[in-house]
Write a protein that holds these residues in place. Structure first.
Motif, PDB file in Angstrom:
ATOM      1  N   GLU A   1      10.571  61.635   7.508  1.00 24.63           N
ATOM      2  CA  GLU A   1      11.349  60.514   7.343  1.00 24.63           C
ATOM      3  C   GLU A   1      11.039  59.802   5.896  1.00 24.63           C
ATOM      4  O   GLU A   1      11.737  59.577   5.131  1.00 24.63           O
ATOM      5  N   THR A   2       9.615  59.585   6.013  1.00 22.40           N
ATOM      6  CA  THR A   2       9.263  58.898   4.892  1.00 22.40           C
ATOM      7  C   THR A   2       9.244  59.591   3.506  1.00 22.40           C
ATOM      8  O   THR A   2       9.305  59.084   2.415  1.00 22.40           O
ATOM      9  N   THR A   3       8.980  60.891   3.531  1.00 26.04           N
ATOM     10  CA  THR A   3       8.842  61.590   2.207  1.00 26.04           C
ATOM     11  C   THR A   3      10.261  62.366   1.816  1.00 26.04           C
ATOM     12  O   THR A   3      10.358  62.663   0.821  1.00 26.04           O
ATOM     13  N   ASN A   4      10.818  62.366   2.944  1.00 28.03           N
ATOM     14  CA  ASN A   4      12.157  63.460   2.749  1.00 28.03           C
ATOM     15  C   ASN A   4      11.995  64.755   2.105  1.00 28.03           C
ATOM     16  O   ASN A   4      12.793  65.129   1.461  1.00 28.03           O
ATOM     17  N   ALA A   5      11.078  65.168   2.669  1.00 26.27           N
ATOM     18  CA  ALA A   5      10.543  66.679   2.065  1.00 26.27           C
ATOM     19  C   ALA A   5      11.598  67.406   2.410  1.00 26.27           C
ATOM     20  O   ALA A   5      12.026  67.641   3.689  1.00 26.27           O
ATOM     21  N   LYS A   6      11.729  68.492   1.685  1.00 26.58           N
ATOM     22  CA  LYS A   6      12.655  69.620   1.811  1.00 26.58           C
ATOM     23  C   LYS A   6      12.019  70.674   2.439  1.00 26.58           C
ATOM     24  O   LYS A   6      12.780  71.813   2.818  1.00 26.58           O
TER      25      LYS A   6
ATOM     26  N   LEU B   1       2.887  74.668  19.738  1.00 25.36           N
ATOM     27  CA  LEU B   1       2.990  73.663  18.266  1.00 25.36           C
ATOM     28  C   LEU B   1       4.115  74.532  17.419  1.00 25.36           C
ATOM     29  O   LEU B   1       4.926  73.548  16.742  1.00 25.36           O
ATOM     30  N   ARG B   2       3.805  75.811  17.287  1.00 25.67           N
ATOM     31  CA  ARG B   2       4.759  76.405  16.452  1.00 25.67           C
ATOM     32  C   ARG B   2       6.311  76.267  16.708  1.00 25.67           C
ATOM     33  O   ARG B   2       7.196  75.933  15.986  1.00 25.67           O
ATOM     34  N   ARG B   3       6.701  76.301  18.100  1.00 28.02           N
ATOM     35  CA  ARG B   3       7.835  76.133  18.883  1.00 28.02           C
ATOM     36  C   ARG B   3       8.325  74.687  18.629  1.00 28.02           C
ATOM     37  O   ARG B   3       9.466  74.487  18.172  1.00 28.02           O
ATOM     38  N   ALA B   4       7.687  73.757  18.801  1.00 21.61           N
ATOM     39  CA  ALA B   4       7.830  72.240  18.637  1.00 21.61           C
ATOM     40  C   ALA B   4       8.265  72.087  17.447  1.00 21.61           C
ATOM     41  O   ALA B   4       9.397  71.248  17.166  1.00 21.61           O
ATOM     42  N   VAL B   5       7.380  72.352  16.468  1.00 25.18           N
ATOM     43  CA  VAL B   5       7.557  71.990  14.925  1.00 25.18           C
ATOM     44  C   VAL B   5       8.937  72.583  14.420  1.00 25.18           C
ATOM     45  O   VAL B   5       9.606  72.186  13.576  1.00 25.18           O
TER      46      VAL B   5
ATOM     47  N   VAL C   1      11.925  70.280  12.564  1.00 29.40           N
ATOM     48  CA  VAL C   1      12.473  70.422  11.422  1.00 29.40           C
ATOM     49  C   VAL C   1      14.095  70.565  11.402  1.00 29.40           C
ATOM     50  O   VAL C   1      14.709  70.258  10.368  1.00 29.40           O
ATOM     51  N   LYS C   2      14.297  70.875  12.633  1.00 27.19           N
ATOM     52  CA  LYS C   2      16.109  71.322  12.770  1.00 27.19           C
ATOM     53  C   LYS C   2      16.556  69.858  12.362  1.00 27.19           C
ATOM     54  O   LYS C   2      17.951  69.749  12.223  1.00 27.19           O
ATOM     55  N   ASP C   3      16.006  68.760  12.860  1.00 25.43           N
ATOM     56  CA  ASP C   3      16.833  67.395  12.835  1.00 25.43           C
ATOM     57  C   ASP C   3      16.719  66.895  11.294  1.00 25.43           C
ATOM     58  O   ASP C   3      16.989  65.711  11.274  1.00 25.43           O
ATOM     59  N   PHE C   4      16.001  67.779  10.449  1.00 28.69           N
ATOM     60  CA  PHE C   4      15.728  67.225   9.060  1.00 28.69           C
ATOM     61  C   PHE C   4      16.453  68.259   8.137  1.00 28.69           C
ATOM     62  O   PHE C   4      16.442  69.424   8.582  1.00 28.69           O
ATOM     63  N   ASP C   5      16.748  67.874   6.957  1.00 30.32           N
ATOM     64  CA  ASP C   5      17.178  68.999   6.164  1.00 30.32           C
ATOM     65  C   ASP C   5      15.959  69.323   5.575  1.00 30.32           C
ATOM     66  O   ASP C   5      15.524  69.357   4.378  1.00 30.32           O
ATOM     67  N   CYS C   6      15.383  70.279   6.379  1.00 26.54           N
ATOM     68  CA  CYS C   6      13.864  70.576   5.859  1.00 26.54           C
ATOM     69  C   CYS C   6      13.806  72.032   6.385  1.00 26.54           C
ATOM     70  O   CYS C   6      13.977  72.359   7.324  1.00 26.54           O
ATOM     71  N   GLN C   7      13.208  73.018   5.344  1.00 24.16           N
ATOM     72  CA  GLN C   7      12.908  74.472   5.817  1.00 24.16           C
ATOM     73  C   GLN C   7      11.320  74.646   6.071  1.00 24.16           C
ATOM     74  O   GLN C   7      10.545  74.037   5.581  1.00 24.16           O
ATOM     75  N   LEU C   8      11.045  75.128   7.277  1.00 25.91           N
ATOM     76  CA  LEU C   8       9.799  75.485   7.883  1.00 25.91           C
ATOM     77  C   LEU C   8       9.029  76.673   7.122  1.00 25.91           C
ATOM     78  O   LEU C   8       9.756  77.580   7.334  1.00 25.91           O
ATOM     79  N   TYR C   9       7.846  76.662   6.595  1.00 23.12           N
ATOM     80  CA  TYR C   9       7.054  77.800   6.273  1.00 23.12           C
ATOM     81  C   TYR C   9       5.855  77.878   7.078  1.00 23.12           C
ATOM     82  O   TYR C   9       5.152  76.779   7.108  1.00 23.12           O
TER      83      TYR C   9
ATOM     84  N   GLN D   1       5.197  63.688  16.604  1.00 22.41           N
ATOM     85  CA  GLN D   1       5.502  62.209  16.565  1.00 22.41           C
ATOM     86  C   GLN D   1       5.271  61.769  15.144  1.00 22.41           C
ATOM     87  O   GLN D   1       6.023  61.184  14.320  1.00 22.41           O
ATOM     88  N   LYS D   2       4.107  62.204  14.582  1.00 22.96           N
ATOM     89  CA  LYS D   2       3.511  61.745  13.179  1.00 22.96           C
ATOM     90  C   LYS D   2       4.307  62.736  12.084  1.00 22.96           C
ATOM     91  O   LYS D   2       4.756  62.196  11.032  1.00 22.96           O
ATOM     92  N   LEU D   3       4.498  63.983  12.614  1.00 16.36           N
ATOM     93  CA  LEU D   3       5.286  64.745  11.552  1.00 16.36           C
ATOM     94  C   LEU D   3       6.757  64.070  11.384  1.00 16.36           C
ATOM     95  O   LEU D   3       7.265  64.330  10.138  1.00 16.36           O
ATOM     96  N   ARG D   4       7.473  63.622  12.415  1.00 13.91           N
ATOM     97  CA  ARG D   4       8.727  63.209  12.095  1.00 13.91           C
ATOM     98  C   ARG D   4       8.873  61.922  11.183  1.00 13.91           C
ATOM     99  O   ARG D   4       9.630  61.715  10.096  1.00 13.91           O
TER     100      ARG D   4
END
Ligand code: KG4
Ligand code: ZN
Length: 360
Positions: free
Chosen positions: A271-276, A290-294, A298-306, A264-267
Motif C-alpha cells: 500500500e505504501t510503496t505502490n510497488a508493481k 507462505l508462498r500460497r499466502a503471498v 499480491v492479487k489484491d494489488f496491481d503487483c506481479q510476484l517473483y 499483514q506487513k507485506l500488505r
C-alpha cells in the motif's frame, strides 16, 4: 560476460558460473555442498566446524562448477563473492579463495552482499524481472522488506527487531523433535496439522502500528511455553516429544501465525510503496504456506510476484553471480585487501566505500 561466483556465508559451500548480459541471465553451472548433516548432530550451525568444512570443500566445489560449465579458468571474466553478512570465519574462506583466484587470473573481484544476492536469485528464472521492485527477504538470519530502487540500491523499509522467521522455525522445529534445520520439516508437519481444526493461538510477529517491522521473539517464547506446558500436562519428561497429532497442530498454528504476520506487513508495504513488482526470496521463501499466502496477497494489488525456484531459495552461488553482475555493471570492484563482515551495519559501511570508490 562469464562470472564465477562463490558463496560461503553460513553452512553451504557453493560456486556457480553465470553468463550475464543486459538481455540474458544464464546459469552455466551451480554446485552446492551442504554441511547440514554435520551440523545436525549439534542441532545448529557450529561456526568453527563450518569454517573448516568450507576450507576443505571450496577448491573441489569451484573446480566442479568450472568443469560443469564446460569452460576453463582462463575463460572467467570476473569473480563475485559474498563478503557479508554472515559467519565471519565462513565468509573469510570464500573471500580469501575468491581474491586469490581473481588475483591469479588478473580479473575483477566483485564483493556481493548476501541479502541482495537472495533477491537476485529470482533473476535467472525471470528474464522479465527488472528493478525497481519491493523485496521481502525471509531467511535464517533476516525477515526484512526493501525498497529496491535499482539493482544495487536497496533501502530497508522494515525488518525484524529480534529473531528472524527462519531462526524461529528452526527453534520450534528442534523442540518438536524435528531434525535441523527445522524449516522444511515444519512446513510438512504444518500441512498435516491443517487437515484438522487448529485451536491454538499464538501472538503475531507483526509489530502493531503503521511500521513495517516484525518481532519473532514473543511468538517463539509463547510456542516454547505452550510445548513445555503440554509436556507437563501429559506427564512427559523435560525435553519430551509430544504425540504426533499435537505436534502437527502446533506446527500448523505456528506457521499460520508467521504467515499471517508477514502478510499483514507485506500488505502495508504494498500500500505504501505502490510497488508493481514483488520479489520474495531467502530460505523461508521455500515455505509452501507462505508462498500460497503471498500469491493471494499480491492479487489484491496491481503487483506481479517473483520468487526464485525452491532450489535457489536457500543459500547458493547463482544468486551471488546474478547480483555480482549488477554490482560489476555499476562499477563496484574490491581490491585484494577485501575483508569479510559479519553484521548488516558493517556490510552497509563497506558498500558505501565500494560505491564511493566506483564513482571516482
Ligand atoms: O537463506 P537461508 O538458506 O540461509 C540464511 O541466509 O539464513 O535460510 C535458511 C533458513 C533456515 O532457517 C531453514 O529452516 C529455513 O530457511 N527454511 C524454511 C523452509 N526451507 C528452509 N523455513 C520454512 N519453510 C521451509 N520450507
Ligand atoms: Zn542466506
Amino acid at each position: 560476460m562469464l562470472l564465477l561466483a562463490i558463496e560461503s556465508s553460513c553452512d553451504e559451500t557453493a560456486a556457480a558460473v553465470l553468463e550475464m548480459s543486459d538481455d540474458s541471465r544464464l546459469v552455466r553451472s551451480s554446485v552446492v555442498a551442504s554441511q547440514i548433516e554435520t551440523h545436525a548432530l549439534y542441532g545448529g550451525v557450529v561456526p568453527e566446524i563450518a569454517s573448516r568444512a568450507h576450507a576443505e570443500a571450496i577448491t573441489s566445489v569451484v573446480d566442479r562448477a568450472v568443469r560443469d560449465a564446460g569452460i576453463s579458468l582462463d575463460d572467467i571474466e570476473a569473480v563475485a563473492v559474498t563478503f557479508a553478512p554472515g559467519l565471519i570465519g565462513s565468509l573469510l574462506v570464500g573471500v580469501t579463495f575468491a581474491k586469490s583466484l581473481a588475483y591469479t587470473l588478473g580479473v575483477p573481484l566483485i564483493p556481493v552482499n548476501h541479502i541482495k544476492a537472495h533477491a537476485a536469485a529470482a533473476y535467472t528464472d525471470n528474464p522479465d524481472l527488472t528493478a525497481p521492485y519491493l523485496a521481502l527477504i525471509v531467511s535464517g538470519g533476516h525477515t526484512s522488506l526493501y525498497d529496491v530502487r535499482d539493482y544495487t540500491d536497496f533501502v530497508e523499509i522494515g525488518a525484524s527487531r529480534d529473531d528472524a522467521a527462519g531462526e524461529a522455525f528452526d527453534k520450534i522445529g528442534r523442540v518438536l523433535g524435528l531434525p535441523y534445520p527445522g524449516g522444511a520439516a515444519m512446513d510438512r508437519l504444518a500441512t498435516k496439522g491443517m487437515e484438522s481444526p487448529v485451536s491454538i493461538k499464538f501472538p503475531s510477529p507483526a509489530i502493531p502500528g503503521d511500521n513495517l517491522d516484525f518481532s519473532f521473539s514473543g511468538l517463539k517464547t509463547a510456542a516454547l511455553n505452550y510445548i513445555h506446558t503440554e509436556c507437563q500436562r501429559m506427564g512427559l519428561p523435560d525435553k519430551g516429544i509430544l504425540p504426533e497429532e499435537k505436534r502437527a497442530e502446533i506446527a500448523a498454528a505456528f506457521t499460520t501465525t508467521v504467515v499471517e504476520g508477514i502478510c499483514q506487513k507485506l500488505r502495508l508495504a504494498l500500500e505504501t510503496t505502490n510497488a508493481k513488482r514483488l520479489v520474495m526470496a531467502g530460505g523461508v521463501a521455500a515455505n509452501s504456506h507462505l508462498r500460497r499466502a503471498v500469491e493471494k496477497v499480491v492479487k489484491d494489488f496491481d503487483c506481479q510476484l517473483y520468487m526464485p525456484p525452491i532450489s535457489l531459495c536457500g543459500d547458493n552461488a547463482v544468486m551471488v553471480g546474478a547480483q555480482g553482475y549488477y554490482e560489476y555493471r555499476s562499477g563496484v570492484r574490491a581490491g585484494i585487501d577485501l575483508n569479510a563482515y559479519a553484521s548488516d551495519e558493517a556490510a552497509e559501511e563497506a558498500e558505501i566505500r565500494f560505491r564511493r570508490a566506483a564513482d571516482v
